[in-house]
Design a protein around this motif. Structure first.
Motif, PDB file in Angstrom:
ATOM      1  N   LYS A 185       5.101  -3.875   8.318  1.00  0.00           N
ATOM      2  CA  LYS A 185       4.564  -4.591   6.791  1.00  0.00           C
ATOM      3  C   LYS A 185       5.232  -5.467   6.598  1.00  0.00           C
ATOM      4  N   ASP A 187       6.162  -6.976   4.349  1.00  0.00           N
ATOM      5  CA  ASP A 187       6.673  -5.956   2.985  1.00  0.00           C
ATOM      6  C   ASP A 187       7.626  -5.213   3.129  1.00  0.00           C
ATOM      7  N   LYS A 188       7.436  -4.478   4.321  1.00  0.00           N
ATOM      8  CA  LYS A 188       8.481  -2.942   4.954  1.00  0.00           C
ATOM      9  C   LYS A 188       8.356  -3.376   6.134  1.00  0.00           C
ATOM     10  N   ALA A 237       2.981 -10.005   1.032  1.00  0.00           N
ATOM     11  CA  ALA A 237       2.907  -8.450   1.879  1.00  0.00           C
ATOM     12  C   ALA A 237       1.260  -7.421   1.762  1.00  0.00           C
ATOM     13  N   TYR A 239      -1.352  -4.673   0.960  1.00  0.00           N
ATOM     14  CA  TYR A 239      -2.156  -4.271  -0.354  1.00  0.00           C
ATOM     15  C   TYR A 239      -1.678  -3.287  -0.757  1.00  0.00           C
ATOM     16  N   TYR A 241       1.618  -2.712  -1.966  1.00  0.00           N
ATOM     17  CA  TYR A 241       2.646  -2.950  -1.722  1.00  0.00           C
ATOM     18  C   TYR A 241       3.811  -3.006  -3.404  1.00  0.00           C
ATOM     19  N   GLU A 242       3.264  -2.573  -4.670  1.00  0.00           N
ATOM     20  CA  GLU A 242       3.846  -1.972  -5.430  1.00  0.00           C
ATOM     21  C   GLU A 242       4.210  -0.312  -4.911  1.00  0.00           C
ATOM     22  N   ASN A 244       6.239   0.036  -2.153  1.00  0.00           N
ATOM     23  CA  ASN A 244       7.782  -0.063  -1.607  1.00  0.00           C
ATOM     24  C   ASN A 244       7.918  -0.719  -2.469  1.00  0.00           C
ATOM     25  N   VAL A 246       7.453  -3.646  -4.284  1.00  0.00           N
ATOM     26  CA  VAL A 246       7.667  -5.107  -4.454  1.00  0.00           C
ATOM     27  C   VAL A 246       6.552  -4.960  -6.176  1.00  0.00           C
ATOM     28  N   SER A 272      -4.595  -5.277   6.595  1.00  0.00           N
ATOM     29  CA  SER A 272      -4.950  -5.161   4.959  1.00  0.00           C
ATOM     30  C   SER A 272      -5.048  -6.325   5.712  1.00  0.00           C
TER      31      SER A 272
END
Length: 606
Positions: A185, A187-188, A237, A239, A241-242, A244, A246, A272
């Motif tokens: 991802k 964001d990850k 990021a 969908y 994302y919280e 992970n 963020v 996503s």
């Protein structure tokens, strides 16, 4: 009487042998005068090196692949010449073996950042039966002359198959590879943990990537002196994302009331359907994403972070409802990333958005830019784009452009003519083109895995010549030079000549540096459109110009003029005749140029 006849016969034979030896010696010295070779590549099928670049004094390993016809030439000479521009710096003589492959080595000279053309001639007695060439880049660092390629397919396959993919790209002297969408991802990027990384994972398009394949590619890149670049977006990021770590406090919004977070839309079938956008200037976002990138590069030993962006996003607001100048945060993000990761950085300011800031203030390996016809539509605009980007940097840096050919043409082969003319426009103005990657394919879309178009076998071969040429002549094409500031400095007699790449003309320009002056002639005769992208694949082959008289106004005391072209004899240099004169515009030289197919370079020492 009988003894006298025998003596005469011996003398005649000795004379013939001596004459043959002298002719062979003369040939050995004068191969640059050989311009027509019958049955080219009928015996010498392919020639390449084992690495994309070499450090000074390295051993260069060569291979020449032979055809079935080589059995007729067993033990015949192959004369190899190592040239820097028009100067011969080494010679080697080898013999055709009974096998179908020749292997030989050469110790690279001590001079750093130098390109060479290596020419091989098959000799039978004193005649040339075949000819082939390749190039060598002797550079201690790739970033002086980046030849950027890409990988998009990280599916499961054998290590041998992965090695072949990298070896095939090495034949184009690609010295840096962008690993596009290799990650889990945005964001990850690392799937799993550093201690226990996942063996496989879905990428953003739900394609399965395999960690063993990514590691293989990095390993083989390093073995072939290629840099491996980890691709990721600066501020995106998925969908959810919280989950992970963020935080929405770092987000960017389309309105001051924060009713809608900015996002980049993606297909509904992807992992996503939206990439949510965060503020690159936000220190907490920086800490978060740098940590994630560091984790990924602990497992996968990339050399570079290729940082992407999405161009001008319009009006944006932060979590406090205050207006945000997105590009103003780019240089701080990039410099902080370099410090945090201890990796090299490359950045894409899409269509120039943010380039003035990042080129001037960011510690980048080279200057990269994805261009679009909304701003850069024509061949001449490519030149202007390169000059503009490089002008923002306080130091002279290499330029690489991303530009996607035949964009609306959805099936079949690339248009060879448009590809070669676009590369000529870039290479002649001091930039290279990210275009070749995967299993020797070419980019036709900003989503790199798109394979609507493929290269024909002919175009693959022609691109070998173009990349040999770019590498061999890197010192006149890519080293710091400037345009000759003289109106109509170059004119071609009896042909429409343009210094702004007009349709149905010869695009003629002159450049110079401390050591050389050169003239670029790009053939647009019969070409109706000067739009480089050639959206529908309709670009016609230029009408070949022949027996040209090229007039160049210069005060330089020219001693020799050399012609080199990727379209002629694998880029070999040939000395041309010229005469000096003067008229009301000043001193000039008039050069006799035999022909122009797509792109000729005339160069001479100052």
């Amino acid at each position: 009487m009988k003894k006298k006849k025998i003596l005469i016969t011996i003398c005649i034979a000795a004379g013939v042998i001596a004459l043959g030896s002298f002719a062979a010696y003369r040939f050995f010295r004068d191969t640059r005068k050989v311009s027509v070779i019958e049955n080219k590549n009928s015996v010498l099928l392919d020639m390449y090196t084992d690495k994309s670049r070499y450090a000074p004094s390295d051993t260069v390993n060569f291979k020449i692949k032979l055809s079935d016809k080589s059995k007729d030439y067993v033990n015949k000479k192959v004369c190899v010449y190592f040239r820097h521009l028009n100067k011969t710096v080494g010679r080697k003589e080898i013999r055709i073996p009974s096998s179908k492959e020749i292997s030989f080595t050469w110790k690279a000279p001590k001079d750093d950042f130098t390109g060479y053309l290596v020419e091989s001639y098959l000799i039978d007695n004193t005649s040339v039966k075949d000819y082939i060439a390749t190039a060598v880049d002797v550079s201690s660092d790739y970033s002086r002359y980046p030849r950027y390629g890409y990988l998009t397919d990280f599916d499961k396959r054998s290590s041998a198959d992965n090695k072949k993919i990298i070896d095939d790209l090495t034949k184009y002297h690609i010295n840096c590879i962008q690993f596009y969408d290799w990650q889990y991802k945005h964001d990850k990027p690392l799937a799993g943990t550093v201690d226990k990384p996942d063996e496989s994972w879905p990428d953003i398009a739900n394609r399965t990537n395999y960690g063993a394949t990514v590691k293989d590619f990095i390993k083989y890149c390093h073995e072939n002196n290629m840099m491996a670049a980890n691709y990721n977006l600066m501020f995106g990021a998925f969908y959810g994302y919280e989950k992970n770590g963020v935080k929405q406090d770092w987000a960017l919004y389309k309105d001051a009331e924060k009713t809608e977070q900015d996002f980049h839309p993606l297909p509904n079938t992807w992992a996503s359907s939206q990439l949510f956008i965060f503020n690159p200037a936000n220190e907490e976002w920086q800490k978060y994403i740098f940590k994630r990138e560091k984790e990924a590069m602990q497992v996968y030993p990339f050399d570079i972070w290729h940082v992407d962006s999405l161009g001008d996003r319009g009006y944006l607001y932060d979590n406090k409802g205050e207006s945000v100048d997105l590009s103003a945060g780019y240089d701080g993000f990039l410099n902080n990333a370099k410090k945090a990761l201890n990796k090299r950085i490359v950045f894409n300011p899409v269509n120039g958005y943010g380039e003035s800031n990042t080129a001037a203030k960011s510690d980048l390996d080279f200057l990269y830019k994805e261009i679009w016809p909304t701003k850069y539509a024509t061949f001449d605009s490519i030149k202007n784009c390169i000059d503009l980007l490089r002008g923002f940097s306080p130091k002279y840096k290499a330029v690489v452009l991303a530009a996607y050919m035949n964009y609306n043409f959805k099936e079949g082969h690339f248009n060879d003519n448009a590809v070669k003319l676009t590369d000529a426009a870039m290479f002649s103005n001091g930039a290279s083109h990210i275009e070749i990657g995967d299993k020797v394919n070419m980019l036709c879309n900003e989503y790199f895995p798109n394979k609507d178009l493929v290269m024909s076998d002919k175009l693959k071969k022609d691109m070998r010549s173009y990349y040999d040429f770019l590498t061999a002549y890197e010192n006149i094409l890519l080293d710091k030079n400037e345009e000759v500031d003289k109106e109509e400095a170059v004119r071609v007699e009896n042909y429409k000549t343009s210094d702004t790449a007009e349709a149905d003309s010869i695009w003629a320009s002159a450049r110079k540096n401390d050591k050389y002056e050169m003239i670029n002639l790009i053939n647009l005769l019969g070409v109706e459109s000067t739009n480089w992208r050639d959206d529908d694949g309709e670009c016609k082959k230029p009408k070949e110009a022949v027996k040209m008289k090229v007039k160049y106004y210069t005060d330089t005391d020219v001693k020799k003029v050399n012609l080199a072209s990727p379209d002629i004899d694998n880029g070999k240099s040939t000395e041309l005749s010229f005469k000096k004169g003067s008229d009301s515009k000043g001193k000039y030289i008039e050069i006799s140029v035999p022909k122009l197919e797509y792109w000729d370079v005339l160069y001479f020492e100052k």
